[in-house]
Design an enzyme around this catalytic site. Structure first.
Site, short mmCIF file in Angstrom:
data_model
loop_
_atom_site.label_atom_id
_atom_site.label_comp_id
_atom_site.label_asym_id
_atom_site.label_seq_id
_atom_site.Cartn_x
_atom_site.Cartn_y
_atom_site.Cartn_z
N HIS A 19 0.82 -1.22 0.00
CA HIS A 19 0.00 0.00 0.00
C HIS A 19 0.85 1.27 0.00
CE1 HIS A 19 -4.23 0.45 -0.21
NE2 HIS A 19 -4.52 0.69 1.04
N ASN A 66 -7.03 6.08 3.36
CA ASN A 66 -8.45 6.31 3.04
C ASN A 66 -8.88 7.76 3.12
OD1 ASN A 66 -8.43 3.57 2.75
ND2 ASN A 66 -9.76 3.14 4.48
N ASP A 92 -0.65 2.17 -5.37
CA ASP A 92 -0.59 0.73 -5.61
C ASP A 92 -1.86 0.23 -6.30
OD1 ASP A 92 -2.32 -0.80 -3.08
OD2 ASP A 92 -1.86 1.33 -2.90
N ASN A 113 -9.48 2.86 -2.10
CA ASN A 113 -10.10 3.83 -1.20
C ASN A 113 -9.38 5.18 -1.17
OD1 ASN A 113 -12.24 2.19 -0.47
ND2 ASN A 113 -11.09 1.24 1.19
#
Length: 192
Positions: A19, A66, A92, A113
């Site tokens: 991530h 997020n 990513d 997200n």
């Protein structure tokens, strides 16, 4: 002025996870162009410098993935940027194998997200983006554990190569040649 935002999660716990590959590309650009990433501003860590004759702000939002849109919008508003031309977001993508890039001028969040939040805060899907392959999760594996996990030894070399290629794509994109970046880097890499 270009805003180049690499997405990830703050704290050492998440360093070099799937991530956080956006952060890794920003770190590579900062190293290549001697841009000091020591300013805390726009709810992120950032640094200003020059890439290929163009002034840039490198940004690593510290809002957690997020909520990336908060940081990106704050920086874009401060510099009065045209989102469609002067913003590049690097993140990513589990739908791409490690080593692969996908450069686009616009598009949906595709289930990511961080990108959903950026689209919500900007009010548009039209901004430049570089998706960096993180690889799909194994069948039955929890998605959160996958994206917050580290790359396997065999994928590390491909990921390092993808980070270099993403930095190369940024060099072309800040010169206004996103099409050339797409032509050069949107090629499928196959593991040998």
């Amino acid at each position: 002025m270009y805003l180049i935002a690499g997405l990830g999660n703050p704290t050492k716990k998440y360093e070099h996870t799937r991530h956080n590959i956006g952060f890794d590309v920003i770190d590579r650009l900062a190293d290549q162009y001697n841009i000091s990433m020591n300013t805390k501003k726009f709810k992120g860590i950032c640094g200003t410098g020059v890439i290929e004759g163009r002034k840039v702000l490198l940004l690593k939002p510290q809002t957690f993935m997020n909520l990336s849109g908060i940081s990106v919008r704050e920086a874009a508003d401060y510099y009065k940027l045209d989102f469609t031309q002067e913003l590049i977001v690097i993140y990513d993508d589990i739908d791409l194998d490690p080593g692969n890039l996908r450069i686009r001028k616009k598009g949906s969040a595709g289930g990511h997200n961080g990108i959903k939040d950026i689209i919500a805060h900007l009010g548009t899907q039209e901004f430049l983006r570089i998706r960096v392959g993180a690889g799909a999760k194994a069948e039955g594996q929890d998605l959160v554990n996958h994206v917050l996990g580290h790359f396997s030894g065999e994928d590390r070399e491909l990921v390092a190569w993808a980070i270099e290629n993403a930095a190369g794509a940024v060099r072309l994109m800040v010169q206004g040649d996103t099409d050339a970046a797409m032509n050069q880097y949107n090629k499928k890499v196959v593991k040998e």
